[in-house]
Scaffold this motif. Structure first.
Motif, PDB file in Angstrom:
ATOM      1  N   GLU A  31       0.872  -1.181   0.000  1.00 31.62           N
ATOM      2  CA  GLU A  31       0.000   0.000   0.000  1.00 31.62           C
ATOM      3  C   GLU A  31       0.902   1.222   0.000  1.00 31.62           C
ATOM      4  O   GLU A  31       2.003   1.161   0.507  1.00 31.62           O
ATOM      5  N   PRO A  32       0.536   2.322  -0.536  1.00 31.99           N
ATOM      6  CA  PRO A  32      -0.746   2.665  -1.146  1.00 31.99           C
ATOM      7  C   PRO A  32      -0.820   2.297  -2.622  1.00 31.99           C
ATOM      8  O   PRO A  32      -1.831   2.541  -3.274  1.00 31.99           O
ATOM      9  N   TYR A  33       0.267   1.700  -3.153  1.00 32.52           N
ATOM     10  CA  TYR A  33       0.310   1.389  -4.585  1.00 32.52           C
ATOM     11  C   TYR A  33      -0.849   0.498  -5.010  1.00 32.52           C
ATOM     12  O   TYR A  33      -1.478   0.726  -6.046  1.00 32.52           O
ATOM     13  N   LYS A  34      -1.119  -0.527  -4.193  1.00 33.90           N
ATOM     14  CA  LYS A  34      -2.192  -1.458  -4.534  1.00 33.90           C
ATOM     15  C   LYS A  34      -3.536  -0.736  -4.644  1.00 33.90           C
ATOM     16  O   LYS A  34      -4.256  -0.907  -5.627  1.00 33.90           O
ATOM     17  N   GLU A  35      -3.865   0.064  -3.650  1.00 31.28           N
ATOM     18  CA  GLU A  35      -5.171   0.712  -3.655  1.00 31.28           C
ATOM     19  C   GLU A  35      -5.283   1.777  -4.738  1.00 31.28           C
ATOM     20  O   GLU A  35      -6.307   1.877  -5.416  1.00 31.28           O
ATOM     21  N   VAL A  36      -4.245   2.555  -4.926  1.00 37.40           N
ATOM     22  CA  VAL A  36      -4.279   3.592  -5.963  1.00 37.40           C
ATOM     23  C   VAL A  36      -4.441   2.944  -7.337  1.00 37.40           C
ATOM     24  O   VAL A  36      -5.267   3.370  -8.152  1.00 37.40           O
ATOM     25  N   PHE A  37      -3.681   1.891  -7.612  1.00 37.24           N
ATOM     26  CA  PHE A  37      -3.790   1.203  -8.901  1.00 37.24           C
ATOM     27  C   PHE A  37      -5.196   0.638  -9.092  1.00 37.24           C
ATOM     28  O   PHE A  37      -5.805   0.797 -10.155  1.00 37.24           O
ATOM     29  N   PHE A  47      -7.593  10.820 -11.171  1.00 36.87           N
ATOM     30  CA  PHE A  47      -6.559  11.106 -10.183  1.00 36.87           C
ATOM     31  C   PHE A  47      -7.030  12.107  -9.137  1.00 36.87           C
ATOM     32  O   PHE A  47      -6.646  12.019  -7.970  1.00 36.87           O
ATOM     33  N   GLU A  48      -7.849  13.050  -9.543  1.00 39.15           N
ATOM     34  CA  GLU A  48      -8.344  14.067  -8.618  1.00 39.15           C
ATOM     35  C   GLU A  48      -9.098  13.430  -7.451  1.00 39.15           C
ATOM     36  O   GLU A  48      -8.905  13.801  -6.297  1.00 39.15           O
ATOM     37  N   LYS A  49      -9.967  12.462  -7.745  1.00 39.87           N
ATOM     38  CA  LYS A  49     -10.742  11.803  -6.686  1.00 39.87           C
ATOM     39  C   LYS A  49      -9.857  10.900  -5.831  1.00 39.87           C
ATOM     40  O   LYS A  49     -10.070  10.795  -4.625  1.00 39.87           O
ATOM     41  N   ILE A  50      -8.890  10.250  -6.449  1.00 38.17           N
ATOM     42  CA  ILE A  50      -7.955   9.415  -5.682  1.00 38.17           C
ATOM     43  C   ILE A  50      -7.175  10.287  -4.701  1.00 38.17           C
ATOM     44  O   ILE A  50      -7.008   9.930  -3.529  1.00 38.17           O
ATOM     45  N   ALA A  51      -6.724  11.441  -5.165  1.00 36.12           N
ATOM     46  CA  ALA A  51      -5.988  12.368  -4.298  1.00 36.12           C
ATOM     47  C   ALA A  51      -6.843  12.786  -3.106  1.00 36.12           C
ATOM     48  O   ALA A  51      -6.366  12.788  -1.968  1.00 36.12           O
ATOM     49  N   LEU A  58      -2.763  15.940  -6.201  1.00 35.04           N
ATOM     50  CA  LEU A  58      -2.983  15.323  -7.501  1.00 35.04           C
ATOM     51  C   LEU A  58      -1.694  14.686  -8.004  1.00 35.04           C
ATOM     52  O   LEU A  58      -1.695  13.561  -8.523  1.00 35.04           O
ATOM     53  N   ASN A  59      -0.592  15.395  -7.826  1.00 31.03           N
ATOM     54  CA  ASN A  59       0.712  14.868  -8.249  1.00 31.03           C
ATOM     55  C   ASN A  59       1.044  13.564  -7.541  1.00 31.03           C
ATOM     56  O   ASN A  59       1.558  12.628  -8.147  1.00 31.03           O
ATOM     57  N   TRP A  60       0.772  13.481  -6.248  1.00 32.17           N
ATOM     58  CA  TRP A  60       1.029  12.263  -5.474  1.00 32.17           C
ATOM     59  C   TRP A  60       0.244  11.087  -6.067  1.00 32.17           C
ATOM     60  O   TRP A  60       0.778   9.987  -6.220  1.00 32.17           O
ATOM     61  N   ALA A  61      -1.028  11.316  -6.377  1.00 35.86           N
ATOM     62  CA  ALA A  61      -1.867  10.251  -6.938  1.00 35.86           C
ATOM     63  C   ALA A  61      -1.295   9.754  -8.263  1.00 35.86           C
ATOM     64  O   ALA A  61      -1.216   8.548  -8.497  1.00 35.86           O
ATOM     65  N   ARG A  62      -0.877  10.671  -9.112  1.00 33.75           N
ATOM     66  CA  ARG A  62      -0.309  10.286 -10.415  1.00 33.75           C
ATOM     67  C   ARG A  62       0.990   9.503 -10.245  1.00 33.75           C
ATOM     68  O   ARG A  62       1.184   8.454 -10.865  1.00 33.75           O
ATOM     69  N   VAL A  63       1.887  10.034  -9.431  1.00 34.26           N
ATOM     70  CA  VAL A  63       3.190   9.382  -9.235  1.00 34.26           C
ATOM     71  C   VAL A  63       3.007   7.995  -8.633  1.00 34.26           C
ATOM     72  O   VAL A  63       3.639   7.025  -9.059  1.00 34.26           O
ATOM     73  N   THR A  64       2.138   7.881  -7.648  1.00 38.13           N
ATOM     74  CA  THR A  64       1.893   6.590  -6.996  1.00 38.13           C
ATOM     75  C   THR A  64       1.332   5.583  -7.993  1.00 38.13           C
ATOM     76  O   THR A  64       1.769   4.426  -8.036  1.00 38.13           O
ATOM     77  N   PHE A  65       0.390   6.023  -8.825  1.00 35.55           N
ATOM     78  CA  PHE A  65      -0.171   5.133  -9.842  1.00 35.55           C
ATOM     79  C   PHE A  65       0.900   4.667 -10.828  1.00 35.55           C
ATOM     80  O   PHE A  65       1.000   3.478 -11.135  1.00 35.55           O
TER      81      PHE A  65
END
Length: 95
Positions: A31-37, A47-51, A58-65
């Motif tokens: 985690e958090p890679y599994k959940e974000v993916f 990505f906005e909603k994931i963030a 937003l950048n964190w969500a994109r990079v993590t994905f």
């Protein structure tokens, strides 16, 4: 291996064999890679909603994905090179 967009990546995992490998890898992914993916690909969330869900940028969500996607692509390539009879070997490889 670089995939230009989401559609290209999704089409890459469409075949049943690759889908099984992705799900097997996701089962052991950190985690958090599994959940974000999962939220991005299977939940089709932007990505906005994931963030917002994680209270991150937003950048964190994109990079993590994209980091999660890179790990999955590397695993699929490794598994296919090994002949894809990966049953029982995943636990020792991921830990």
């Amino acid at each position: 291996m670089h995939l230009a967009n989401q559609e290209a990546f999704t089409s890459k995992i469409i075949d049943e064999e690759s889908a099984l490998l992705v799900h097997r890898f996701l089962h052991h992914m950190r985690e958090p890679y599994k959940e974000v993916f999962t939220l991005r690909v299977f939940g089709e969330l932007p990505f906005e909603k994931i963030a917002v869900l994680f209270g991150k940028t937003l950048n964190w969500a994109r990079v993590t994905f994209y980091r999660a996607k890179k790990e999955i692509i590397e695993y699929i390539m490794y598994a296919k090179e090994k002949g894809c009879s990966m049953q029982g070997t995943m636990d020792s490889e991921v830990e």
